[in-house]
Design an enzyme around this catalytic site. Structure first.
Site, PDB file in Angstrom:
ATOM      1  N   TRP A 120       0.832  -1.210   0.000  1.00 46.70           N
ATOM      2  CA  TRP A 120       0.000   0.000   0.000  1.00 46.70           C
ATOM      3  C   TRP A 120       0.866   1.260   0.000  1.00 46.70           C
ATOM      4  CZ3 TRP A 120      -5.345  -0.640   2.431  1.00 46.70           C
ATOM      5  CH2 TRP A 120      -6.096   0.535   2.351  1.00 46.70           C
ATOM      6  N   ILE A 121       1.942   1.238   0.783  1.00 45.82           N
ATOM      7  CA  ILE A 121       2.762   2.445   0.957  1.00 45.82           C
ATOM      8  C   ILE A 121       3.507   2.807  -0.320  1.00 45.82           C
ATOM      9  CG2 ILE A 121       4.965   1.456   1.709  1.00 45.82           C
ATOM     10  CD1 ILE A 121       3.080   4.348   3.430  1.00 45.82           C
ATOM     11  N   ARG A 132       2.732   6.720  -3.095  1.00 46.07           N
ATOM     12  CA  ARG A 132       3.415   7.735  -2.298  1.00 46.07           C
ATOM     13  C   ARG A 132       2.739   9.103  -2.369  1.00 46.07           C
ATOM     14  NH1 ARG A 132       7.217   4.813  -5.097  1.00 46.07           N
ATOM     15  NH2 ARG A 132       7.512   6.465  -6.650  1.00 46.07           N
ATOM     16  N   ALA A 186       5.533   0.809  16.640  1.00 48.91           N
ATOM     17  CA  ALA A 186       5.963  -0.267  17.542  1.00 48.91           C
ATOM     18  C   ALA A 186       7.235   0.105  18.291  1.00 48.91           C
ATOM     19  CB  ALA A 186       6.179  -1.554  16.745  1.00 48.91           C
ATOM     20  N   ARG A 192      -5.398  -1.488  -7.403  1.00 55.38           N
ATOM     21  CA  ARG A 192      -5.562  -2.446  -6.305  1.00 55.38           C
ATOM     22  C   ARG A 192      -6.929  -3.126  -6.255  1.00 55.38           C
ATOM     23  NH1 ARG A 192      -0.376  -3.605  -5.365  1.00 55.38           N
ATOM     24  NH2 ARG A 192       0.849  -1.735  -4.888  1.00 55.38           N
TER      25      ARG A 192
END
Length: 302
Positions: free
Chosen positions: A110-111, A114, A123, A223
């Site tokens: 997904w990233i 841009r 995290a 997608r």
């Protein structure tokens, strides 16, 4: 789908206290605000905020007309013209902000888009939840024999069960070790930013993702396509349903001129013209590679 108690409380609070506004709202989008749409086994998509509607696209295209014409038909015709001729700027006047919960390996695909603003759960500061994407048996597939990026037929029986057991066992073991390494109960332990490197790519992460409509439609064209990986395609499908309610005229044009359309090379167009004239054309006389010819045949035979 797993929402935390805090997230559920936030949704309840936001939906129980609507605010009056002078800005244009999309009635179709209002029903989606804050609702979490389940995706995969633990994931979701929910709309946090949005700006603009179909009329905003027309307003931007006309600029001096204020809100645009009074005719809905004229507005839809303009939107279709803009989509047909690849005029992108008016579609950039609409924006959407999504909260997405998704497996890390899906997030890494997904990233690649841009053109959005992203803020992901960290995290380094927080401990990730014990939630992993485990495919349904029907989505356990072998490697494709013709496409290095895709899947072949579904695994069945003992082989499917064997693979699923490995995925579950590895996920559980990795998380157990992650917890064991982290500082807790007076133990010095390992820093969270280091302990996270032991986690598998099927663990879930979350982010806020804000994007304009033009770039969102580009994301969906790639997608939500049948050739996209299943795990990201189901997120795109969920977002398609939201966009169809948000900007229905723009989405109908998008379906016609992007999702339902095909792009042909000059060679393909030439071959099609020759075929229409009655000439027999095969790969040898087409000038195309085997893969191009296969894709061309899929276009005209489907």
């Amino acid at each position: 789908m797993s929402l935390t108690p805090e997230q559920n409380a936030e949704i309840d609070e936001l939906r129980s206290n609507p605010s009056e506004t002078l800005r244009v709202v999309s009635e179709g989008m209002e029903k989606h605000l804050y609702h979490a749409i389940p995706v995969l086994d633990h994931g979701f998509v929910r709309v946090i905020d949005y700006m603009g509607d179909d009329a905003a696209i027309c307003q931007a295209a006309r600029v001096s007309y204020g809100k645009g014409t009074k005719s809905v038909q004229n507005d839809e015709g303009l939107i279709r013209y803009l989509m047909r001729h690849w005029h992108s700027t008016p579609f950039e006047m609409c924006e959407i902000k999504l909260h997405v919960k998704l497996p890390v390996f899906v997030a890494r695909q997904w990233i690649r888009h841009r053109t959005a603003n992203v803020n992901e759960y960290s995290a380094r500061y927080s401990i990730l939840d014990r939630e992993f994407y485990i495919p349904a048996p029907e989505n356990i597939a072998a490697q494709s024999a013709v496409n290095n990026q895709g899947r072949g037929g579904a695994l069945e029986g003992e082989e499917a069960a064997r693979v699923l057991e490995i995925l579950k066992a590895d996920s559980a073991r990795s998380y157990d070790n992650y917890q064991a390494m982290i500082s807790q109960d007076g133990q010095e332990g390992l820093a969270r930013e280091l302990a996270r490197m032991n986690l598998p790519a099927n663990i879930y992460t979350q982010w806020y993702w804000k994007v304009d409509l033009h770039n969102l439609l580009h994301f969906l064209r790639l997608r939500a396509d049948a050739h996209a990986q299943y795990e990201i395609r189901v997120y795109a499908d969920a977002i398609c349903n939201v966009v169809a309610d948000w900007v229905p005229a723009a989405y109908r044009a998008f379906e016609d001129y992007r999702m339902g359309a095909v792009t042909m090379s000059a060679q393909m167009v030439d071959c099609l013209r020759r075929m229409i004239k009655g000439e027999t054309v095969d790969q040898d006389t087409s000038g195309m590679s085997a893969r191009e010819w296969r894709e061309f045949k899929e276009m005209i035979d489907s």
